[in-house]
Design a protein around this motif. Structure first.
Motif, PDB file in Angstrom:
ATOM      1  N   LEU A   1      -5.499  -7.975   6.869  1.00 20.69           N
ATOM      2  CA  LEU A   1      -4.546  -6.871   7.405  1.00 20.69           C
ATOM      3  C   LEU A   1      -5.265  -6.212   8.390  1.00 20.69           C
ATOM      4  CD1 LEU A   1      -1.712  -6.680   6.565  1.00 20.69           C
ATOM      5  CD2 LEU A   1      -2.340  -4.801   5.085  1.00 20.69           C
ATOM      6  N   SER A   2      -6.587  -5.692   7.993  1.00 23.36           N
ATOM      7  CA  SER A   2      -7.451  -5.062   8.844  1.00 23.36           C
ATOM      8  C   SER A   2      -7.849  -5.543  10.467  1.00 23.36           C
ATOM      9  CB  SER A   2      -8.420  -4.547   8.153  1.00 23.36           C
ATOM     10  OG  SER A   2      -8.215  -3.805   7.083  1.00 23.36           O
TER      11      SER A   2
ATOM     12  N   SER B   1       1.764   3.401   1.373  1.00 26.07           N
ATOM     13  CA  SER B   1       1.795   3.021   2.725  1.00 26.07           C
ATOM     14  C   SER B   1       0.722   3.796   3.464  1.00 26.07           C
ATOM     15  CB  SER B   1       3.194   3.431   3.263  1.00 26.07           C
ATOM     16  OG  SER B   1       3.382   4.823   3.193  1.00 26.07           O
ATOM     17  N   LYS B   2       0.103   4.751   2.894  1.00 28.03           N
ATOM     18  CA  LYS B   2      -1.067   5.560   3.401  1.00 28.03           C
ATOM     19  C   LYS B   2      -2.395   4.892   3.389  1.00 28.03           C
ATOM     20  CE  LYS B   2       0.929  10.156   4.039  1.00 28.03           C
ATOM     21  NZ  LYS B   2       2.608   9.641   3.881  1.00 28.03           N
TER      22      LYS B   2
ATOM     23  N   VAL C   1      -7.370  -1.044   0.739  1.00 26.08           N
ATOM     24  CA  VAL C   1      -6.267  -1.326   1.578  1.00 26.08           C
ATOM     25  C   VAL C   1      -5.012  -2.041   0.822  1.00 26.08           C
ATOM     26  CG1 VAL C   1      -5.683  -2.722   3.865  1.00 26.08           C
ATOM     27  CG2 VAL C   1      -7.905  -1.263   3.832  1.00 26.08           C
ATOM     28  N   LEU C   2      -5.142  -2.828   0.257  1.00 25.40           N
ATOM     29  CA  LEU C   2      -4.246  -3.661  -0.470  1.00 25.40           C
ATOM     30  C   LEU C   2      -4.230  -3.559  -2.020  1.00 25.40           C
ATOM     31  CD1 LEU C   2      -1.892  -5.389   0.764  1.00 25.40           C
ATOM     32  CD2 LEU C   2      -3.075  -7.299   0.447  1.00 25.40           C
TER      33      LEU C   2
ATOM     34  N   ARG D   1      -3.980   2.183   4.214  1.00 29.86           N
ATOM     35  CA  ARG D   1      -3.715   1.334   5.294  1.00 29.86           C
ATOM     36  C   ARG D   1      -4.760   1.114   6.056  1.00 29.86           C
ATOM     37  NH1 ARG D   1       1.163   3.060   7.633  1.00 29.86           N
ATOM     38  NH2 ARG D   1       0.844   2.130   9.625  1.00 29.86           N
TER      39      ARG D   1
ATOM     40  N   TYR E   1     -11.344   2.173  10.814  1.00 25.23           N
ATOM     41  CA  TYR E   1     -10.299   1.491   9.972  1.00 25.23           C
ATOM     42  C   TYR E   1     -10.944   1.329   8.549  1.00 25.23           C
ATOM     43  CZ  TYR E   1      -8.468   0.366  14.612  1.00 25.23           C
ATOM     44  OH  TYR E   1      -8.018   0.523  15.982  1.00 25.23           O
TER      45      TYR E   1
ATOM     46  N   SER F   1       4.624  -2.295   4.646  1.00 26.68           N
ATOM     47  CA  SER F   1       4.771  -0.818   4.902  1.00 26.68           C
ATOM     48  C   SER F   1       3.607  -0.261   5.759  1.00 26.68           C
ATOM     49  CB  SER F   1       5.086  -0.334   3.536  1.00 26.68           C
ATOM     50  OG  SER F   1       3.809  -0.511   2.572  1.00 26.68           O
ATOM     51  N   LYS F   2       2.373  -1.054   5.207  1.00 23.64           N
ATOM     52  CA  LYS F   2       1.111  -0.566   5.849  1.00 23.64           C
ATOM     53  C   LYS F   2       0.875  -0.719   7.298  1.00 23.64           C
ATOM     54  CE  LYS F   2      -1.088  -1.514   1.395  1.00 23.64           C
ATOM     55  NZ  LYS F   2      -1.513  -0.067   1.137  1.00 23.64           N
ATOM     56  N   LEU F   3       2.095  -1.342   7.908  1.00 26.90           N
ATOM     57  CA  LEU F   3       1.873  -1.340   9.418  1.00 26.90           C
ATOM     58  C   LEU F   3       2.928  -0.604   9.846  1.00 26.90           C
ATOM     59  CD1 LEU F   3       1.381  -5.565   9.259  1.00 26.90           C
ATOM     60  CD2 LEU F   3      -0.062  -3.924   9.426  1.00 26.90           C
TER      61      LEU F   3
END
Length: 631
Positions: free
Chosen positions: A589-590, A557-558, A575-576, A560, A569, A214-216
C-alpha cells in the motif's frame, strides 16, 4: 421522494468513485514495479552461516553509505513491511537504503542461534501459501521465486482447553468444510452456529478492499462519505469491525466452550475477545482457512531472498544502524540521522527526499520527528490519542536433545487455555503485580515446534528439536529495568525472569510431559528484551493495539501511508494490520502511494498474464504427515 434520494446517493457514489480513480491518475506516476515477472528457478538452500551472514548482517559504515549513495529513499526498519516497500521501489527505479537497528535484518522474520539451536522469533506459520493466491504471488515476486514453503497439516492449531489432568483437545482445520466438520464432531448441536461464523468470516474478507481504500481517499472524500452516511453503503468493513469478537460469539451461540474454541487465537493479535475487533480476528482466521505453511529453511529465508533483489536495483540493507531523527528542511524530509559507535556518541546524516518509517506510529511521531513537526501538524497527536500500545509478551526458547520423531512433535501449534472465560483469565492475569503473576497460571500458552514445520531441520540439526512458548505480559512488570544493559541486567531482574520461566515451563511440561527430560537449553525473553531488539517503546509485538478503536473509520483511515510531512511515509503493521500478511500488504500500500499508482492492480494484471509457479502446491513434510498420527 425515495427515488430522488436514491438518485442523489448514486450521483454521490459516482463522484466518490471518481475521486478514488483520480487519486491514482492525477500527478506524475512512478514506474510499474510489476512490469515483468521476476520469478526464476529456485536455487539450492544456502545453509553456510558465513554466506547467510554476508547477506543478513551487513554492518553500517559511513563509507558504505558514501560509496553506495546517493539514495532516493531511506527505509527505517527491515521487517517484511520495510523490505516489501524497498524491493518494489527498487523495481520502479528508486535507489533505496534500508537501515536496521538490530544486528541482523528481517525484523520479526529473523532467527537466531544459541547453544547449537536455531530459534524463530515471530513467524510461526503463514496462510494463503497454497495455490496462486495474491499473497503467495507477491512473495514470489519479492524473493525472485527463491522462497520455498513446506505445507503444514490441515490441523494447523490444536486448542488445549482446561487443566492438564483433564485437558480437552480441539483441532482447528484449514478449509471451510474441514473446519466446520472438525468442530461439528465436538459440537454437533452447534453446526448452524459454526456455519454462520464461517459466513461472517467470508463476508468480512470480501469487505477488506473497501477498508483498504479508506487509507487512499482524501480527507475531503472521507468527510463526504461520513457526512452523507455513505460509509456502510460503500463497504461493510467498518460496521463489521466495530463489533468485538466477544459480541459476535455471544450472538452466535450460548455454548461457552465453543466460544472459547472459536476465540482461542487472540494471542496472534494481542487483544482478548472482549476488546478485539471482530475484523482483526476474521482477517486472521480467513487467512488460515486457505492453508498454512512454513518457510523451508526457517523464517530468515524471507529476508535472505528479498535483500538481493533490493541490491540488484542499487539499494542496500545495513544493520546496526539506529536512526535517531528524521531530518527536515523547510518542513519537508531532507534525510535521516544515524547514531554511530557502541554508545551512539556520534552520528552521520544521510540525505534523501523520501523516508519510509516502519518503526510504528509511536516511535515515528514521538521519537523520530523533531518536536516542531508535531507542533505544526496536530494530526499526529490526534492519531496517537486514538490508539494505544499493543501487548508485550514472554518468549521461552527451548533446545531439546532429542529428535522430532523421538518426541513425536507435530507440525502444528498448541494453544493452551485454562478455562472458557478468556477475557476474565486474561484481565485477572494482567491486573496482578509482577510477583503474583510469576506464581500464577498464564491465561494462554502458545506452544510451537519450528523443527517439526521445517523440512530442512533434520538435515541441519540431526538428533535435535526446538520449541517456543509465548505468553502475554505486562510491560510494567519489567519497565524499571528498561535502561539497564541487555544481558547485564541486575539480579532482581534475573530473579523475576527466572520465576516466570519456571511457571511457564512447568505449565508447558504438565501439558506436554515428553519435553521435560529432553531439555538441553532454555531461556526466557521478557518485555524489556522485546523493547531492546524490536525497538518498540512498550515491548509491543503488534504495533498499535488491535481493539475496536483502531478500526473506527476516523482512526483506521488516518493510519495510512502518507503523512502531513512531505516526503515522510509509513509502512508495516501500523498501516494496515499486524501479522506477516498485514505488514507485507501495508508495504504494498505504501509503495502505491509513493509511486502514485495502483500497484495492486499492476500486480493482479501480472499474475493473470504469467503462468502459476510450478511449486504452487508445496508437498506436506514428513513431520506434517507424522502430526496426523500423533494428534
Amino acid at each position: 421522494m425515495e427515488a430522488i434520494l436514491i438518485a442523489v446517493l448514486l450521483v454521490a457514489a459516482a463522484a466518490l468513485l471518481l475521486v478514488l480513480l483520480r487519486s491514482f491518475s492525477s500527478g506524475k506516476r512512478g514506474a510499474n514495479p510489476f512490469a515483468s515477472d521476476h520469478r526464476r528457478a529456485a536455487g539450492p538452500h544456502v545453509a553456510d552461516p558465513r554466506a547467510r551472514d554476508a547477506v543478513l548482517k551487513q554492518g553500517f559504515t559511513a563509507k558504505k553509505v558514501e560509496d553506495g549513495g546517493p539514495y532516493d529513499t531511506v527505509v527505517i526498519g527491515s521487517g517484511i513491511g520495510g523490505l516489501t516497500t524497498a524491493a518494489l521501489l527498487g523495481r520502479a527505479g528508486k535507489k533505496v537504503l534500508v537501515l536496521e537497528q538490530h544486528d541482523q535484518a528481517g525484523g520479526c522474520c529473523h532467527t537466531f542461534f544459541e547453544k547449537g539451536y536455531e530459534f524463530d522469533t515471530g513467524i510461526h506459520y503463514i496462510g494463503e501459501m497454497r495455490n496462486n493466491t495474491l499473497m503467495r504471488f507477491l512473495l514470489q515476486q519479492l524473493t525472485g521465486g527463491q522462497l520455498q514453503w513446506t505445507d503444514m497439516d490441515n490441523h494447523y492449531d490444536v486448542v488445549l482447553l482446561g487443566e492438564p489432568e483433564s485437558v480437552e483437545k480441539f483441532p482447528i482445520a484449514s478449509g471451510r468444510k474441514e473446519f466446520a466438520d472438525t468442530l461439528a464432531e465436538f459440537f454437533p448441536e452447534e453446526r448452524k452456529a459454526i456455519e454462520k461464523y464461517l459466513d461472517m468470516l467470508q463476508q468480512y474478507r470480501r469487505s477488506v478492499p473497501g477498508g483498504m481504500t479508506s487509507k487512499l481517499l482524501s480527507p475531503l472524500a472521507l468527510w463526504f462519505m461520513k457526512t452523507f452516511g455513505l460509509v456502510d453503503r460503500f463497504t461493510p468493513y467498518f460496521k463489521l469491525s466495530a463489533r468485538t469478537l466477544q459480541d459476535v460469539l455471544d450472538e452466535l451461540t450460548s455454548n461457552d466452550k465453543l466460544k472459547a474454541v472459536l476465540g482461542y487465537c487472540y494471542g496472534n493479535y494481542g487483544s482478548p475477545p472482549g476488546e478485539a475487533s471482530f475484523g482483526m480476528h476474521a482477517t486472521l482466521i480467513s487467512h488460515m482457512l486457505m492453508g498454512t505453511a512454513y518457510p523451508q529453511g526457517g523464517p530468515s529465508e524471507i529476508a535472505f531472498h528479498i535483500i538481493p533483489e533490493i541490491e540488484k536495483a542499487g539499494g542496500a540493507v545495513l544493520v546496526r544502524a539506529k536512526v535517531s531523527e528524521i531530518l527536515l528542511s523547510g518542513g519537508a524530509v531532507s534525510g535521516v540521522r544515524v547514531l554511530k559507535g557502541p554508545s551512539g556518541s556520534s552520528s552521520i546524516d544521510i540525505p534523501c527526499t523520501t523516508v519510509v518509517s516502519t518503526a510504528g506510529v509511536f516511535n515515528t511521531f514521538e521519537r523520530l520527528l523533531p518536536e516542531e513537526a508535531r507542533l505544526k501538524h496536530p494530526s499526529f497527536d490526534h492519531i496517537l490519542d486514538k490508539v494505544k500500545h499493543g501487548v508485550s509478551c514472554f518468549s521461552l526458547f527451548i533446545g531439546l536433545k532429542k529428535s522430532v520423531a523421538d518426541l513425536q512433535l507435530p507440525a502444528a501449534s498448541y494453544w493452551a487455555l485454562p478455562g472458557v472465560n478468556l477475557d476474565k483469565d486474561y484481565n485477572e492475569w494482567k491486573a496482578l503485580d509482577a510477583f503474583e503473576a510469576s506464581q500464577s497460571t498464564p491465561p494462554v500458552l502458545f506452544v510451537s515446534f519450528p523443527c517439526a514445520k521445517d523440512i530442512t531441520w533434520n538435515a541441519r540439526f540431526p538428533g535435535k528439536a526446538n520449541a517456543l512458548v509465548i505468553v502475554p505480559a505486562n510491560y510494567e512488570w519489567f519497565s524499571q529495568w528498561e535502561d539497564e544493559r541487555v544481558m547485564k541486567r541486575s539480579s532482581d531482574y534475573q530473579q523475576l525472569k527466572e520465576a516466570f520461566q519456571e511457571t511457564i515451563w512447568k505449565r508447558t511440561c504438565a501439558l506436554l510431559p515428553q519435553l521435560e527430560d529432553a531439555v538441553d537449553y532454555i531461556d526466557l525473553a521478557s518485555p524489556v528484551t522485546n523493547r531492546f531488539y524490536l525497538n518498540q517503546p512498550a515491548g509491543e509485538l503488534y504495533g498499535a493495539d488491535h481493539d475496536i478503536g483502531r478500526f473506527e473509520l476516523d482512526t483506521f483511515s488516518k493510519l495510512r501511508p502518507d503523512t502531513a510531512v512531505p516526503g515522510l511515509y509509513l509502512s508495516g503493521q501500523d498501516v494496515l494490520t499486524c501479522g506477516f500478511g498485514g505488514a507485507m500488504f501495508g508495504g504494498l500500500l505504501s509503495t502505491g502511494v509513493i509511486l502514485n499508482r495502483n500497484v495492486m492492480e499492476d500486480m493482479v494484471k501480472l499474475r493473470g498474464a504469467v503462468p502459476p509457479s510450478q511449486s504452487s502446491f508445496p508437498p506436506p513434510s514428513a513431520a506434517a504427515k507424522a502430526s496426523k498420527k500423533t494428534e
